[in-house]
Motif scaffolding. Structure first.
Motif, PDB file in Angstrom:
ATOM      1  N   ALA A   1       6.044  14.390   8.738  1.00  0.00           N
ATOM      2  CA  ALA A   1       5.385  13.078   8.768  1.00  0.00           C
ATOM      3  C   ALA A   1       6.135  12.089   7.885  1.00  0.00           C
ATOM      4  O   ALA A   1       6.288  10.919   8.251  1.00  0.00           O
ATOM      5  N   ARG A   2       6.608  12.535   6.728  1.00  0.00           N
ATOM      6  CA  ARG A   2       7.388  11.641   5.862  1.00  0.00           C
ATOM      7  C   ARG A   2       8.684  11.225   6.552  1.00  0.00           C
ATOM      8  O   ARG A   2       9.097  10.071   6.457  1.00  0.00           O
ATOM      9  N   ALA A   3       9.322  12.145   7.269  1.00  0.00           N
ATOM     10  CA  ALA A   3      10.542  11.801   8.006  1.00  0.00           C
ATOM     11  C   ALA A   3      10.238  10.782   9.105  1.00  0.00           C
ATOM     12  O   ALA A   3      10.971   9.800   9.286  1.00  0.00           O
ATOM     13  N   TRP A   4       9.128  11.001   9.824  1.00  0.00           N
ATOM     14  CA  TRP A   4       8.750  10.074  10.895  1.00  0.00           C
ATOM     15  C   TRP A   4       8.445   8.688  10.338  1.00  0.00           C
ATOM     16  O   TRP A   4       8.765   7.683  10.958  1.00  0.00           O
TER      17      TRP A   4
ATOM     18  N   SER B   1       4.755  -2.668  10.141  1.00  0.00           N
ATOM     19  CA  SER B   1       4.904  -1.213  10.294  1.00  0.00           C
ATOM     20  C   SER B   1       5.693  -0.627   9.127  1.00  0.00           C
ATOM     21  O   SER B   1       5.383   0.465   8.650  1.00  0.00           O
ATOM     22  N   ALA B   2       6.676  -1.351   8.630  1.00  0.00           N
ATOM     23  CA  ALA B   2       7.439  -0.870   7.470  1.00  0.00           C
ATOM     24  C   ALA B   2       6.555  -0.827   6.226  1.00  0.00           C
ATOM     25  O   ALA B   2       6.632   0.113   5.432  1.00  0.00           O
TER      26      ALA B   2
ATOM     27  N   ARG C   1       3.535   2.542   2.345  1.00  0.00           N
ATOM     28  CA  ARG C   1       2.308   2.944   1.659  1.00  0.00           C
ATOM     29  C   ARG C   1       1.953   4.387   2.001  1.00  0.00           C
ATOM     30  O   ARG C   1       1.512   5.151   1.142  1.00  0.00           O
ATOM     31  N   MET C   2       2.154   4.785   3.240  1.00  0.00           N
ATOM     32  CA  MET C   2       1.843   6.152   3.631  1.00  0.00           C
ATOM     33  C   MET C   2       2.806   7.154   2.989  1.00  0.00           C
ATOM     34  O   MET C   2       2.439   8.295   2.745  1.00  0.00           O
TER      35      MET C   2
ATOM     36  N   GLN D   1      -4.401   5.235   1.830  1.00  0.00           N
ATOM     37  CA  GLN D   1      -3.602   4.211   2.513  1.00  0.00           C
ATOM     38  C   GLN D   1      -3.752   2.838   1.878  1.00  0.00           C
ATOM     39  O   GLN D   1      -2.780   2.111   1.757  1.00  0.00           O
ATOM     40  N   LEU D   2      -4.949   2.483   1.466  1.00  0.00           N
ATOM     41  CA  LEU D   2      -5.163   1.130   0.943  1.00  0.00           C
ATOM     42  C   LEU D   2      -5.595   1.085  -0.511  1.00  0.00           C
ATOM     43  O   LEU D   2      -5.637   0.003  -1.093  1.00  0.00           O
ATOM     44  N   THR D   3      -5.950   2.200  -1.102  1.00  0.00           N
ATOM     45  CA  THR D   3      -6.453   2.196  -2.474  1.00  0.00           C
ATOM     46  C   THR D   3      -5.822   3.322  -3.288  1.00  0.00           C
ATOM     47  O   THR D   3      -5.338   4.306  -2.728  1.00  0.00           O
TER      48      THR D   3
END
Length: 158
Positions: A16-19, A54-55, A60-61, A79-81
């Motif tokens: 997921a980090r690579a994606w 998207s970047a 953040r992800m 994701q947001l906090t």
């Protein structure tokens, strides 16, 4: 093991980090490279905004996670906090459904004050298929809260 020796580190799986690195680059290549050839100068701004958004979401992800420190602090980057909890604030760790955008299942912290906080890094879309990963992550958080041996996660197997 002493209580202060417990450490926890949850991160998104390596794939997921690579994606998350590749996806914004693919969008940029898809949206932005043909623009000068087609003469769509009016489309540049919306497309740059989509690629930029998207970047930003991917960035953040990439830092999303849960880190339990030996001194008893759990830093949860969703994701947001970002919130920090002390080990003493956490009553239990449960697995439950997540509502809102991107529904699914995740590990939740139930706090002594009665509130709950989910860990986005543990979120899975379907418990039937990803239940083992979710339970492994939830058990790692439970072990850190209880300061039991094995609180650190094994190498990422997702």
């Amino acid at each position: 093991m002493h209580r202060s020796d417990a450490y926890l580190r949850l991160r998104p799986p390596a794939w997921a980090r690579a994606w998350l690195v590749v996806f914004p680059l693919l969008l940029a290549g898809l949206f932005l490279s043909p623009l000068p050839l087609r003469g769509d100068e009016d489309a540049v701004v919306p497309q740059v905004l989509v690629v930029g958004a998207s970047a930003a979401l991917a960035a953040r992800m990439l830092v999303m996670g849960a880190t339990g420190t030996p001194d008893g602090r759990l830093v949860v980057r969703n994701q947001l906090t970002t919130r920090t909890f002390s080990r003493e604030q956490i009553a239990e760790v449960v697995v439950d459904r997540v509502g809102g955008f991107g529904r699914g299942w995740a590990a939740w912290l139930r706090l002594h004050d009665g509130s709950r906080h989910h860990l986005d890094v543990t979120r899975v879309p379907f418990r039937a298929f990803f239940g083992a990963w979710l339970e492994r992550d939830a058990e790692a958080v439970r072990a850190w809260v209880a300061a039991r041996p094995g609180a650190a996660l094994p190498p990422d197997t997702r």
